[in-house]
Design a protein around this motif. Structure first.
Motif, PDB file in Angstrom:
ATOM      1  N   SER A  99     -43.313   5.838   5.970  1.00  0.00           N
ATOM      2  CA  SER A  99     -44.462   6.570   5.302  1.00  0.00           C
ATOM      3  C   SER A  99     -44.213   6.487   3.598  1.00  0.00           C
ATOM      4  N   PHE A 100     -45.213   5.825   2.930  1.00  0.00           N
ATOM      5  CA  PHE A 100     -45.466   5.809   1.337  1.00  0.00           C
ATOM      6  C   PHE A 100     -45.382   7.308   0.904  1.00  0.00           C
ATOM      7  N   GLY A 101     -46.040   7.984   1.764  1.00  0.00           N
ATOM      8  CA  GLY A 101     -46.150   9.566   1.558  1.00  0.00           C
ATOM      9  C   GLY A 101     -44.696   9.974   1.369  1.00  0.00           C
ATOM     10  N   ILE A 102     -43.794   9.795   2.265  1.00  0.00           N
ATOM     11  CA  ILE A 102     -42.577  10.358   2.221  1.00  0.00           C
ATOM     12  C   ILE A 102     -41.637   9.918   1.228  1.00  0.00           C
ATOM     13  N   SER A 103     -41.619   8.443   1.067  1.00  0.00           N
ATOM     14  CA  SER A 103     -40.792   7.778   0.157  1.00  0.00           C
ATOM     15  C   SER A 103     -41.038   7.935  -1.236  1.00  0.00           C
ATOM     16  N   MET A 104     -42.494   7.852  -1.405  1.00  0.00           N
ATOM     17  CA  MET A 104     -43.022   7.914  -3.022  1.00  0.00           C
ATOM     18  C   MET A 104     -43.913   9.096  -3.279  1.00  0.00           C
TER      19      MET A 104
END
Ligand SMILES: Cc1cc2nc3c(=O)[nH]c(=O)nc-3n(C[C@H](O)[C@H](O)[C@H](O)COP(=O)(O)OP(=O)(O)OC[C@H]3O[C@@H](n4cnc5c(N)ncnc54)[C@H](O)[C@@H]3O)c2cc1C
Length: 255
Positions: A99-104
């Motif tokens: 998830s780019f939501g989690i990592s970024m």
């Protein structure tokens, strides 16, 4: 680092929980892209075990173990996070959610978001309900990112976004985008940039996959044609999106 005496009960608890909740099919090395679960509004699961694994980890807050509980996280200390990581590695558990939501985006929201934005966006990221993409690069703003030209004009009760992004990984599969836009064209280029969040289903957003010489790729071109974005979907101060963008890039590099 060996456990302190106080850590032992937590390690036992984690081990027992993983024994029960991590399906055997979700242990061992991933065997290609379809073993990666990305969640989203229309999630694609390779099998039921993949779905159960993501849902169990999300329900426990362990897709984002270090985030506060009120935002969908596990509320774990750094020591507890380390133990969880070790126990996941011990059984070769797969990452339950890419998830780019989690990592970024998540770390940027935790630092720069309003309380309302955190409560709105972080829990759905933690649960894998919304898939995000990153709208930074443009055809003439790659290495020189601050040269970006995508505009967000202040229309009183909303922003009106026009422009183009490129290399937007998985834009065609994403539900929302975090996007760098120019809100003050008269300001020096590193100022006058604002960090906007908007729904990829908004009228005026289109994506076109980029075919590389090696075949298909995750990359897309993303176009914005009079996209209306609510005023409260700016992260950080208007005109100070460069600070948010740089902070987020620090987390992207860690990833
Ligand atoms: C796997 C992957 C995923 C990506 N996903 C996303 C995404 O989801 N969203 C997104 O917004 N972007 C994404 N990008 C884009 C990426 O982060 C960069 O912004 C982009 O690759 C650089 O822009 P460009 O291709 O226009 O290169 P350019 O800026 O044209 O640079 C090309 C080359 O020229 C060199 N160069 C440039 N300027 C100078 C200079 N002044 N002096 C000397 N050398 C110079 C660069 O170092 C580079 O080697 C992704 C890239 C990759 C590789």
């Amino acid at each position: 680092m060996p456990d302190s005496h106080a850590d032992e009960p937590f390690r036992r608890e984690v081990r027992a929980w993983l024994d029960t909740h991590c399906p055997l099919e979700m242990r061992g090395p991933a065997d290609g892209e379809e073993d990666h679960c990305w969640g989203g509004r229309n999630p694609e699961f390779k099998n039921d075990a993949q779905r159960r694994w993501m849902e169990a980890m999300a329900a426990r807050g362990w897709t984002v173990p270090d985030w506060p509980v009120e935002y969908g996280g596990g509320g774990l200390s750094s020591g507890q996070c380390r133990i969880l990581k070790q126990e996941l590695a011990r059984i070769e558990a797969r990452n339950p959610l890419f998830s780019f939501g989690i990592s970024m985006l998540g770390p940027a929201l935790l630092k720069f978001g309003t309380e309302e934005q955190k409560r709105r966006f972080l829990p759905e990221i933690a649960r894998g309900e919304i898939r995000w993409c990153q709208g930074y690069s443009e055809p003439n703003a790659g290495s020189d990112l601050a040269a970006l030209q995508t505009r967000a004009d202040d229309k009183g009760d909303h922003w009106l976004v026009n422009g183009q992004k490129i290399w937007t990984s998985y834009a065609d599969k994403a539900d929302w985008i975090f996007c760098l836009t120019r809100t003050d064209p008269a300001a020096p280029k590193h100022r006058g940039i604002s960090f906007l969040l908007f729904d990829m289903a908004s009228p005026g957003v289109t994506t076109r996959p980029i075919r590389l010489i090696s075949g298909l790729s995750p990359f897309c071109e993303t176009f914005f044609d009079d996209v209306r974005v609510p005023k409260d979907q700016v992260v950080g101060e208007v005109g100070k999106g460069w600070d948010v963008a740089k902070f987020l890039l620090g987390h992207e590099r860690e990833m």
